[in-house]
Scaffold this motif. Structure first.
Motif, PDB file in Angstrom:
ATOM      1  N   ASN A 218       0.843  -1.192   0.000  1.00 17.66           N
ATOM      2  CA  ASN A 218       0.000   0.000   0.000  1.00 17.66           C
ATOM      3  C   ASN A 218       0.881   1.245   0.000  1.00 17.66           C
ATOM      4  N   THR A 219       0.851   2.010  -1.075  1.00 16.96           N
ATOM      5  CA  THR A 219       1.692   3.203  -1.204  1.00 16.96           C
ATOM      6  C   THR A 219       0.823   4.437  -1.401  1.00 16.96           C
ATOM      7  N   LYS A 220       1.454   5.592  -1.403  1.00 16.14           N
ATOM      8  CA  LYS A 220       0.724   6.843  -1.648  1.00 16.14           C
ATOM      9  C   LYS A 220       0.126   6.866  -3.049  1.00 16.14           C
ATOM     10  N   GLU A 221       0.724   6.068  -3.950  1.00 17.96           N
ATOM     11  CA  GLU A 221       0.225   6.022  -5.331  1.00 17.96           C
ATOM     12  C   GLU A 221      -0.843   4.944  -5.519  1.00 17.96           C
ATOM     13  N   GLY A 222      -1.092   4.142  -4.492  1.00 17.90           N
ATOM     14  CA  GLY A 222      -2.091   3.088  -4.590  1.00 17.90           C
ATOM     15  C   GLY A 222      -1.513   1.731  -4.215  1.00 17.90           C
ATOM     16  N   LYS A 223      -2.308   0.696  -4.371  1.00 14.74           N
ATOM     17  CA  LYS A 223      -1.905  -0.674  -4.021  1.00 14.74           C
ATOM     18  C   LYS A 223      -1.170  -1.296  -5.207  1.00 14.74           C
ATOM     19  N   ILE A 224       0.085  -1.693  -4.970  1.00 10.81           N
ATOM     20  CA  ILE A 224       0.960  -2.155  -6.044  1.00 10.81           C
ATOM     21  C   ILE A 224       1.447  -3.569  -5.752  1.00 10.81           C
ATOM     22  N   PRO A 225       1.323  -4.508  -6.725  1.00  7.06           N
ATOM     23  CA  PRO A 225       1.849  -5.862  -6.495  1.00  7.06           C
ATOM     24  C   PRO A 225       3.381  -5.878  -6.582  1.00  7.06           C
ATOM     25  N   LEU A 226       4.012  -6.663  -5.719  1.00  5.47           N
ATOM     26  CA  LEU A 226       5.461  -6.817  -5.801  1.00  5.47           C
ATOM     27  C   LEU A 226       5.826  -7.565  -7.079  1.00  5.47           C
ATOM     28  N   TYR A 255      -0.878  -1.907   7.288  1.00  5.33           N
ATOM     29  CA  TYR A 255      -1.050  -1.785   5.835  1.00  5.33           C
ATOM     30  C   TYR A 255      -1.755  -0.473   5.486  1.00  5.33           C
ATOM     31  N   ASN A 256      -2.753  -0.109   6.280  1.00  7.28           N
ATOM     32  CA  ASN A 256      -3.467   1.150   6.028  1.00  7.28           C
ATOM     33  C   ASN A 256      -2.713   2.363   6.569  1.00  7.28           C
ATOM     34  N   PHE A 257      -1.801   2.104   7.503  1.00  8.33           N
ATOM     35  CA  PHE A 257      -0.964   3.176   8.040  1.00  8.33           C
ATOM     36  C   PHE A 257       0.145   3.576   7.061  1.00  8.33           C
ATOM     37  N   ASP A 258       0.678   2.606   6.321  1.00  2.36           N
ATOM     38  CA  ASP A 258       1.851   2.817   5.466  1.00  2.36           C
ATOM     39  C   ASP A 258       1.794   4.066   4.576  1.00  2.36           C
ATOM     40  N   PRO A 259       0.731   4.251   3.782  1.00  2.29           N
ATOM     41  CA  PRO A 259       0.719   5.425   2.885  1.00  2.29           C
ATOM     42  C   PRO A 259       0.553   6.759   3.609  1.00  2.29           C
ATOM     43  N   LYS A 260       0.246   6.701   4.909  1.00  3.87           N
ATOM     44  CA  LYS A 260       0.029   7.930   5.688  1.00  3.87           C
ATOM     45  C   LYS A 260       1.243   8.297   6.540  1.00  3.87           C
ATOM     46  N   ARG A 261       2.322   7.545   6.430  1.00  2.28           N
ATOM     47  CA  ARG A 261       3.528   7.797   7.229  1.00  2.28           C
ATOM     48  C   ARG A 261       4.019   9.233   7.023  1.00  2.28           C
ATOM     49  N   THR A 262       4.560   9.806   8.102  1.00  2.21           N
ATOM     50  CA  THR A 262       5.161  11.140   8.021  1.00  2.21           C
ATOM     51  C   THR A 262       6.615  11.043   8.497  1.00  2.21           C
ATOM     52  N   SER A 264       7.569  12.459  11.206  1.00  2.00           N
ATOM     53  CA  SER A 264       7.509  12.630  12.659  1.00  2.00           C
ATOM     54  C   SER A 264       7.137  11.304  13.323  1.00  2.00           C
ATOM     55  N   ARG A 265       7.978  10.815  14.216  1.00  2.00           N
ATOM     56  CA  ARG A 265       7.689   9.552  14.902  1.00  2.00           C
ATOM     57  C   ARG A 265       6.428   9.669  15.745  1.00  2.00           C
ATOM     58  N   ASN A 266       6.278  10.759  16.468  1.00  2.00           N
ATOM     59  CA  ASN A 266       5.104  10.933  17.329  1.00  2.00           C
ATOM     60  C   ASN A 266       3.820  11.008  16.508  1.00  2.00           C
ATOM     61  N   MET A 267       3.901  11.701  15.373  1.00  2.00           N
ATOM     62  CA  MET A 267       2.726  11.780  14.495  1.00  2.00           C
ATOM     63  C   MET A 267       2.395  10.400  13.936  1.00  2.00           C
ATOM     64  N   ASN A 268       3.417   9.630  13.597  1.00  4.67           N
ATOM     65  CA  ASN A 268       3.192   8.281  13.067  1.00  4.67           C
ATOM     66  C   ASN A 268       2.482   7.393  14.079  1.00  4.67           C
ATOM     67  N   LYS A 269       2.886   7.516  15.343  1.00  2.27           N
ATOM     68  CA  LYS A 269       2.241   6.709  16.373  1.00  2.27           C
ATOM     69  C   LYS A 269       0.774   7.088  16.538  1.00  2.27           C
ATOM     70  N   CYS A 270       0.470   8.375  16.410  1.00  2.00           N
ATOM     71  CA  CYS A 270      -0.930   8.824  16.488  1.00  2.00           C
ATOM     72  C   CYS A 270      -1.739   8.275  15.314  1.00  2.00           C
ATOM     73  N   ILE A 271      -1.141   8.322  14.118  1.00  2.00           N
ATOM     74  CA  ILE A 271      -1.829   7.801  12.932  1.00  2.00           C
ATOM     75  C   ILE A 271      -2.085   6.309  13.076  1.00  2.00           C
ATOM     76  N   TYR A 272      -1.073   5.593  13.603  1.00  2.00           N
ATOM     77  CA  TYR A 272      -1.201   4.146  13.782  1.00  2.00           C
ATOM     78  C   TYR A 272      -2.338   3.823  14.762  1.00  2.00           C
ATOM     79  N   CYS A 273      -2.410   4.572  15.852  1.00  2.29           N
ATOM     80  CA  CYS A 273      -3.486   4.364  16.836  1.00  2.29           C
ATOM     81  C   CYS A 273      -4.860   4.646  16.223  1.00  2.29           C
TER      82      CYS A 273
END
Length: 521
Positions: A218-226, A255-262, A264-273
């Protein structure tokens, strides 16, 4: 003149003349005091960038691109640490670092042959990045021809989770302010003084449907097969792992968190939650018993500590108890009916899903099986002590909670087998025992609460492999169908796997017989 550009001639171990720069010579003569650092400048909350810029401000007079703390003029007394650094994502710089490391490990080999102490033939190789960075870098070292027997690896935690660093006794984050050489020293001195140890390394072989199977990212560009290097969709996925792998809820959250990564570690943890909460309250994740047919552990010469073996051979509607010791596994005995060929490995444990159990013959006396209980939302195969961004000792906190039930036997049989399973799962978790811990979580809510309350994990198995997870047949990928999706987590990388058939897990003996050398605090 810059000494790094001065080449001198030396005799290598084959008495051949080769040119080597003064930096390499200097470090080869100070292996016990040197740190080679590969740092990712874009990891975490910019700490990687701060580390590199701080180092750049404090190069020694000789301009080796080296910090020699012994000669820093700051009015403070330092240990004589010599730290040279390279940018991990700069291909040219990374290659220079690997070339230097190759020279030093060649010298380490000579020092070992001379009978010198271990500290003179183990070069401290520090990798700054997230959990997934470690093995990818070590893979690169091996491909370049570096003998990793002469390295001892350290992990500067710059990612979001940093479970490996935490399990090794270091922190899950670092504190450093820009340009502060003392902050950097406090980080490096921990690795300089750390003891040498080992950590198990495993590998997977994920086999998918040869026609419709896919591993989706799951990427910012969409779901891509390896795809492989030729551009073909991968139907068989092989990888190493050192932390853990899992199937189910936690992998779906990631998987749904991946394209939203930033950044900022703290922001990432909030997004993951937030993603975790959405999956708990808004969308149902398919139960492990809804996509797993069976989980099997095979016996081999190193398998777990002379434990008795349980065979839930549901195809033959019987359960067998093997009392043979490990060193007798090749002898013919009453269990020959479960071996179709002398080349096939002997089964040590076999657990079936409740879904599979319901499809068995209705003759209750014949269907004696070890069955995965309930409707667990995820199954985890854990190697290190930390999980899910720092949750510690899930295995130990789980106590004697079993995720397995002995079905259709007498009460005496059930008590007997339950006691034997409890003896197995109460073994202590270690980093270097060549064993995995396998457990489940009942729900996403309990998975999240493990970070606070603890003790929600339910145990299946503790021991060695090889292991196999056989999957039930699942539908092909449809964009609209979100009910039957299977998600996979490998060391903090998340995938949606389409129509998997089999997952094989075993020690990766290509790495020093299944273990890697690490610095442990």
């Amino acid at each position: 003149m810059n000494p790094t550009n001065i080449n001198i001639q030396i005799n290598n171990e084959n008495n051949q003349i080769e040119e080597i720069d003064l930096t390499t010579k200097y470090l080869c003569e100070n292996i016990d005091k040197s740190l080679i650092i590969f740092c990712n400048p874009i990891s975490g909350n910019q700490e990687g960038k701060i580390i590199l810029s701080t180092m750049n401000n404090y190069l020694t007079k000789e301009k080796y691109r080296l910090i020699d703390y012994q000669y820093l003029k700051t009015g403070k007394k330092y240990e004589p640490i010599k730290a040279i650094y390279f940018e991990l994502i700069d291909k040219e710089d990374n290659l220079k670092g690997q070339k230097l490391l190759k020279h030093i490990t060649d010298r380490c080999k000579i020092n070992k042959e001379k009978g010198l102490e271990e500290k003179f033939w183990k070069i401290k190789t520090i990798i700054g990045g997230g959990d997934g960075t470690i093995l990818s870098m070590i893979d690169g070292f091996v491909k370049y021809g570096i003998d990793i027997e002469y390295c001892i690896f350290g992990h500067i935690p710059l990612g979001t989770g940093n479970d490996l660093s935490n399990s090794l006794g270091f922190s899950d984050h670092i504190n450093i302010s820009k340009g502060n050489i003392d902050d950097l020293y406090l980080i490096l001195i921990k690795y300089y003084n750390a003891r040498f140890g080992k950590v198990d390394v495993w590998k997977i072989d994920l086999q998918l449907d040869p026609n419709e199977g896919e591993v989706l990212v799951n990427t910012k560009e969409g779901k891509i097969p390896l795809k492989d290097e030729n551009g073909n969709v991968i139907r068989r996925y092989k990888r190493s792992f050192i932390n853990y792998i899992s199937l189910g809820y936690d992998a779906r959250v990631g998987y749904n968190f991946d394209p939203k990564r930033t950044k900022s570690r703290n922001m990432n943890k909030c997004i993951y939650c937030l993603e975790g909460s959405k999956k708990i309250f808004c969308r149902k994740t398919i139960s492990v018993n809804g996509f797993i047919d069976s989980f099997t552990v095979f016996d081999n010469e190193e398998n777990s500590i002379n434990q008795e073996s349980f065979f839930s051979d549901y195809n033959k509607n019987s359960i067998l108890l093997n009392k043979e010791e490990n060193n007798n596994v090749n002898n013919n005995n009453d269990n020959d009916n479960i071996i179709t060929s002398h080349k096939e490995p002997k089964i040590k444990y076999q657990f079936i899903s409740s879904e599979t159990f319901l499809k068995l013959d209705n003759n209750q006396e014949k269907n004696k099986c070890l069955v995965l209980k309930g409707s667990p939302c995820s199954i985890v195969f854990q190697n290190i002590i930390n999980y899910m961004s720092g949750v510690k000792d899930i295995w130990g906190n789980g106590k004697d909670h079993l995720s397995v039930k002995f079905q259709n036997g007498t009460k005496e049989e059930e008590k007997k087998y339950t006691e034997k399973l409890l003896n197995m799962i109460n073994e202590q978790q270690k980093l270097d025992d060549k064993m995995l811990e396998v457990f489940t979580f009942d729900s996403g809510l309990k998975t999240g609460f493990e970070n606070v309350v603890k003790g929600f994990a339910k145990k299946i198995y503790h021991g060695r492999g090889p292991m196999e997870v056989k999957f039930l047949e699942t539908p092909k990928y449809e964009k609209e169908d979100k009910t039957h999706r299977i998600y996979f987590n490998l060391d903090g990388e998340y995938f949606h796997i389409v129509k998997p058939n089999l997952l094989r897990i075993e020690l990766n003996r290509e790495y020093m017989n299944g273990q890697l050398p690490f610095l442990i605090s």
